[in-house]
Each structure stands twice: as structure tokens, then as C-alpha cells.
Design a protein around this motif. Sequence first.
Motif, PDB file in Angstrom:
ATOM      1  N   GLU A   1      39.053  71.307  45.202  1.00 31.64           N
ATOM      2  CA  GLU A   1      37.987  71.822  44.344  1.00 31.64           C
ATOM      3  C   GLU A   1      37.840  70.988  43.093  1.00 31.64           C
ATOM      4  O   GLU A   1      38.732  70.222  42.747  1.00 31.64           O
ATOM      5  CB  GLU A   1      38.340  73.238  43.900  1.00 31.64           C
ATOM      6  CG  GLU A   1      38.502  74.192  45.037  1.00 31.64           C
ATOM      7  CD  GLU A   1      38.646  75.608  44.547  1.00 31.64           C
ATOM      8  OE1 GLU A   1      39.059  75.781  43.389  1.00 31.64           O
ATOM      9  OE2 GLU A   1      38.340  76.509  45.334  1.00 31.64           O
ATOM     10  N   THR A   2      36.710  71.182  42.412  1.00 28.95           N
ATOM     11  CA  THR A   2      36.511  70.455  41.162  1.00 28.95           C
ATOM     12  C   THR A   2      37.586  70.855  40.153  1.00 28.95           C
ATOM     13  O   THR A   2      37.985  72.006  40.085  1.00 28.95           O
ATOM     14  CB  THR A   2      35.108  70.703  40.578  1.00 28.95           C
ATOM     15  OG1 THR A   2      35.031  70.066  39.306  1.00 28.95           O
ATOM     16  CG2 THR A   2      34.804  72.181  40.406  1.00 28.95           C
ATOM     17  N   LYS A   3      38.053  69.879  39.389  1.00 27.20           N
ATOM     18  CA  LYS A   3      39.037  70.150  38.336  1.00 27.20           C
ATOM     19  C   LYS A   3      38.317  70.196  36.985  1.00 27.20           C
ATOM     20  O   LYS A   3      38.915  70.090  35.942  1.00 27.20           O
ATOM     21  CB  LYS A   3      40.122  69.061  38.329  1.00 27.20           C
ATOM     22  CG  LYS A   3      40.756  68.763  39.686  1.00 27.20           C
ATOM     23  CD  LYS A   3      41.517  69.966  40.228  1.00 27.20           C
ATOM     24  CE  LYS A   3      42.196  69.731  41.560  1.00 27.20           C
ATOM     25  NZ  LYS A   3      41.358  69.263  42.649  1.00 27.20           N
ATOM     26  N   TYR A   4      36.989  70.273  37.049  1.00 28.57           N
ATOM     27  CA  TYR A   4      36.178  70.336  35.844  1.00 28.57           C
ATOM     28  C   TYR A   4      35.452  71.663  35.763  1.00 28.57           C
ATOM     29  O   TYR A   4      34.258  71.726  36.041  1.00 28.57           O
ATOM     30  CB  TYR A   4      35.154  69.194  35.831  1.00 28.57           C
ATOM     31  CG  TYR A   4      35.502  68.089  34.872  1.00 28.57           C
ATOM     32  CD1 TYR A   4      35.234  68.218  33.520  1.00 28.57           C
ATOM     33  CD2 TYR A   4      36.090  66.930  35.322  1.00 28.57           C
ATOM     34  CE1 TYR A   4      35.555  67.202  32.633  1.00 28.57           C
ATOM     35  CE2 TYR A   4      36.421  65.898  34.446  1.00 28.57           C
ATOM     36  CZ  TYR A   4      36.143  66.049  33.106  1.00 28.57           C
ATOM     37  OH  TYR A   4      36.461  65.043  32.233  1.00 28.57           O
ATOM     38  N   PRO A   5      36.128  72.739  35.418  1.00 27.00           N
ATOM     39  CA  PRO A   5      35.424  74.008  35.277  1.00 27.00           C
ATOM     40  C   PRO A   5      34.481  73.952  34.081  1.00 27.00           C
ATOM     41  O   PRO A   5      34.515  72.993  33.302  1.00 27.00           O
ATOM     42  CB  PRO A   5      36.549  75.016  35.040  1.00 27.00           C
ATOM     43  CG  PRO A   5      37.684  74.215  34.513  1.00 27.00           C
ATOM     44  CD  PRO A   5      37.539  72.825  35.052  1.00 27.00           C
ATOM     45  N   PHE A   6      33.656  74.992  33.936  1.00 29.71           N
ATOM     46  CA  PHE A   6      32.620  74.984  32.905  1.00 29.71           C
ATOM     47  C   PHE A   6      33.200  74.713  31.517  1.00 29.71           C
ATOM     48  O   PHE A   6      32.634  73.964  30.733  1.00 29.71           O
ATOM     49  CB  PHE A   6      31.864  76.315  32.921  1.00 29.71           C
ATOM     50  CG  PHE A   6      30.719  76.337  31.955  1.00 29.71           C
ATOM     51  CD1 PHE A   6      29.630  75.496  32.156  1.00 29.71           C
ATOM     52  CD2 PHE A   6      30.726  77.160  30.845  1.00 29.71           C
ATOM     53  CE1 PHE A   6      28.574  75.491  31.263  1.00 29.71           C
ATOM     54  CE2 PHE A   6      29.681  77.154  29.950  1.00 29.71           C
ATOM     55  CZ  PHE A   6      28.597  76.318  30.154  1.00 29.71           C
ATOM     56  N   LYS A   7      34.381  75.279  31.239  1.00 32.32           N
ATOM     57  CA  LYS A   7      34.976  75.134  29.916  1.00 32.32           C
ATOM     58  C   LYS A   7      35.273  73.659  29.600  1.00 32.32           C
ATOM     59  O   LYS A   7      35.002  73.173  28.500  1.00 32.32           O
ATOM     60  CB  LYS A   7      36.269  75.947  29.865  1.00 32.32           C
ATOM     61  CG  LYS A   7      36.635  76.391  28.471  1.00 32.32           C
ATOM     62  CD  LYS A   7      37.855  77.290  28.485  1.00 32.32           C
ATOM     63  CE  LYS A   7      38.736  76.876  27.333  1.00 32.32           C
ATOM     64  NZ  LYS A   7      40.136  77.053  27.575  1.00 32.32           N
ATOM     65  N   LYS A   8      35.814  72.950  30.603  1.00 29.12           N
ATOM     66  CA  LYS A   8      36.134  71.534  30.376  1.00 29.12           C
ATOM     67  C   LYS A   8      34.868  70.706  30.231  1.00 29.12           C
ATOM     68  O   LYS A   8      34.819  69.740  29.466  1.00 29.12           O
ATOM     69  CB  LYS A   8      36.954  70.989  31.550  1.00 29.12           C
ATOM     70  CG  LYS A   8      38.446  71.217  31.407  1.00 29.12           C
ATOM     71  CD  LYS A   8      39.208  70.347  32.406  1.00 29.12           C
ATOM     72  CE  LYS A   8      40.657  70.751  32.487  1.00 29.12           C
ATOM     73  NZ  LYS A   8      41.347  70.114  33.623  1.00 29.12           N
ATOM     74  N   MET A   9      33.817  71.085  30.992  1.00 30.30           N
ATOM     75  CA  MET A   9      32.552  70.357  30.876  1.00 30.30           C
ATOM     76  C   MET A   9      31.979  70.523  29.472  1.00 30.30           C
ATOM     77  O   MET A   9      31.475  69.567  28.874  1.00 30.30           O
ATOM     78  CB  MET A   9      31.535  70.871  31.915  1.00 30.30           C
ATOM     79  CG  MET A   9      31.661  70.178  33.256  1.00 30.30           C
ATOM     80  SD  MET A   9      30.744  70.987  34.574  1.00 30.30           S
ATOM     81  CE  MET A   9      29.110  71.100  33.934  1.00 30.30           C
TER      82      MET A   9
ATOM     83  N   THR B   1      23.346  71.759  34.848  1.00 29.85           N
ATOM     84  CA  THR B   1      24.004  71.554  33.551  1.00 29.85           C
ATOM     85  C   THR B   1      24.286  70.069  33.328  1.00 29.85           C
ATOM     86  O   THR B   1      24.139  69.567  32.219  1.00 29.85           O
ATOM     87  CB  THR B   1      25.316  72.361  33.426  1.00 29.85           C
ATOM     88  OG1 THR B   1      26.061  72.194  34.631  1.00 29.85           O
ATOM     89  CG2 THR B   1      25.051  73.825  33.175  1.00 29.85           C
TER      90      THR B   1
ATOM     91  N   GLU C   1      27.331  69.724  45.547  1.00 24.79           N
ATOM     92  CA  GLU C   1      27.586  70.363  44.271  1.00 24.79           C
ATOM     93  C   GLU C   1      26.538  71.454  44.066  1.00 24.79           C
ATOM     94  O   GLU C   1      25.393  71.301  44.463  1.00 24.79           O
ATOM     95  CB  GLU C   1      27.540  69.332  43.140  1.00 24.79           C
ATOM     96  CG  GLU C   1      28.754  68.402  43.170  1.00 24.79           C
ATOM     97  CD  GLU C   1      28.665  67.267  42.156  1.00 24.79           C
ATOM     98  OE1 GLU C   1      29.622  67.093  41.411  1.00 24.79           O
ATOM     99  OE2 GLU C   1      27.662  66.560  42.118  1.00 24.79           O
TER     100      GLU C   1
ATOM    101  N   LYS D   1      26.002  73.246  38.566  1.00 26.11           N
ATOM    102  CA  LYS D   1      26.654  72.006  38.135  1.00 26.11           C
ATOM    103  C   LYS D   1      25.602  70.901  37.967  1.00 26.11           C
ATOM    104  O   LYS D   1      25.591  70.177  36.977  1.00 26.11           O
ATOM    105  CB  LYS D   1      27.711  71.594  39.169  1.00 26.11           C
ATOM    106  CG  LYS D   1      28.339  70.248  38.895  1.00 26.11           C
ATOM    107  CD  LYS D   1      29.799  70.374  38.547  1.00 26.11           C
ATOM    108  CE  LYS D   1      30.364  69.029  38.121  1.00 26.11           C
ATOM    109  NZ  LYS D   1      31.751  69.134  37.689  1.00 26.11           N
TER     110      LYS D   1
END
Length: 312
Positions: free
Chosen positions: A206-214, A137, A130, A134
Motif C-alpha cells: 500500500e501507499t506509505k503516503y497517507p493524507f497526513k504525510k502528503m 489532491t 490510484e 489521491k
Amino acid sequence: MTKKITYSVVAPIYNEIEIVDEFCKRVTDVMNSTGETWELVLVDDGSSDGSTERILELASVNKNIRPVIFARNFGHQIAVTAGLDYTRGEAVTIIDADLQDPPEVILDLIEKWKEGYEVVYAVRTEREGEGWFKKFTASLFYRIIYRITDVDIPLDTGDFRLLDHKVVDVMNSMREKHRFLRGMSAWVGYKQIGVEYKRAARVAGETKYPFKKMLQLALNAVTSFSYFPLQVASYFGFASAGLAIIAIPVVAILRMTGSHFFEGQTTTLISVLFLGGVQLISLGILGEYIGRLYDEAKGRPLYIVSRAPEEE
Ligand code: UDP
Ligand code: MG
């Protein structure tokens, strides 16, 4: 009567076609090695890459796999919630489907459950594959949440955990719309313990958790478990009011002694902008809470299932 089973595993799946097969195989191997009855509840969170069909195929040949298919994408936390709703196990493990949480660790979690712990959470000691952003944050997130929330949510701990069915029942009765499951499972109490593990890299995809979702998850975590942001507005209010009260005699004295120190538009502009900013931010924070209240008031279902697993 629903059938009783010893172990349940819940995994959310959102566009993980490259991984589904390997994930099911690894979980099957691990769970078969326990020699107990088990089920794998796979929640398809509105995938559009063929994962849905693959899950149904796998379930038709492996009777331990129970598919829950969503009508659209509802998000990771909701998918896990639905999984918990459908489980029948004495001990339920939540795990990611991308194999970042190694299924073999489930055996360690079960070990602790057998010792009498009702919540066994897996603590990440290392994170592979990672990026620094990531990791940074995530680390900051866990520490802020730990400080400002009213429940002690363990550090560096994701949703990978084993829950006793008692805990699952309590969590299933908590129908809040904006869910932060690790907070909720800490909130219930009971005997809890952590088990360390090394978080692996994603096997594929790929991660399905982009910054917006985090960010959304972080906001849910804070608003669900703390009033701190609301209180910050009052602290700021008291501080600036206090400052103003001190400033009044100071400026009066300066003026009487002939000083021009506080004259001019710049100082006025800066203080108006500053206060305006603080007020707008406070409004925004208030809005976050009110929006969540509104969602609760609407009373919509948490998720919509287009295909539920068959009952035996
Ligand atoms: N996931 C989901 N719905 C979403 C986003 C993610 O069901 O809207 C699933 C995803 O398929 C995976 C798990 O949640 O099994 C964790 O997501 P991901 O690995 O992308 O998150 P990260 O590990 O990068 O935080
Ligand atoms: Mg992942």
C-alpha cells in the motif's frame, strides 16, 4: 579515493518486503543493458517488516547494490537525501521502489542526459491504480505550488528524475531540514528538461503516503519556496482595516437618518468571530514558519545511519 561510477540509482524503501526482490531485478536488468558501471543505493527508512534483512542479503550477492540502513523512519524525502549523499555516479536517478516509476524509463532519462541536460525530470501523463482523491489532491497540489512558489517547479512531476553529479553536489550542500527535493532541484537551475511517462500502479503493498504525510509535504513545499502565506495575513489586514474605515461614516449617516440597520449583537458577534478566526489562522501560519526556523536552529543531523555501505 572513492570509486567513480557512471550511473547511480537511489531508491528509498519503507516496508516494501513484497517488492524489494522484483525491484532490484528490474533495475539490475535495465542498468546492465547500459554496459556502463552502475550502483543501486537502497535506503532502508526504518522498515519493520524484514525489508532491512532482505536488502542486506541482496547486497551481499549483488555488489552493485549498496545499502544504507536508517536507525528509524525519517521519511521519504530524507531517505532520498541520504541516498544522494552516498552516490558516486556521474548521473544519479531517483526512483520509487514500488515500481510505480518503471525502471526502463531510466534509459530515456539517460538519453537526455547524454544530450547535455543536467536535470531530466519524468512527467506523469497518466496515473494508474490510484484513487480519485489521491489524483485530485495531487493535481491541486502541483498547481497551487506552481502558482505561489518563487521557483518554477514543473507540473505533475514527482521525485523520479535524473540529476547530473554537479546538481547532486549542490543539493547535498543544501542541508535544510524540511526538504522538498523537486523544488530544490528546480531551484539550482542548469539545463532542465522533462520526459513523459506513464505512472504505473503499485506492484504490491500500500501507499506509505497517507493524507497526513502528503499535507506535511505540501506545507514543506510552500514554506520552503514561498512567503505567500505570510503575505496573505497583511492583505487581509489591509482589506478589513479599509472596510472599517468605510463603515464608520456609513454607520454614522445611517444612525443620523434614524435607521437601525447595523444594530444588534449578531453583527458584532459575526465580525468578532471573523476577525478572531483570521487572526488565529495568521498565527498558525506564522507558527509553521517559526517551527521550521526552530528546527533549523537546533542543528540536528538530517538522519541517523545504523549501517552505511562499505567504501571500496
Ligand atoms: N517511503 C519511505 N519512507 C516513508 C514513506 C515512503 O522511504 O516514510 C518510500 C516507499 O517505500 C516508496 C517511496 O518512498 O519506495 C514512495 O512511497 P509511496 O509509494 O508509498 O508513495 P506514493 O507513490 O503513494 O505517493
Ligand atoms: Mg508509490
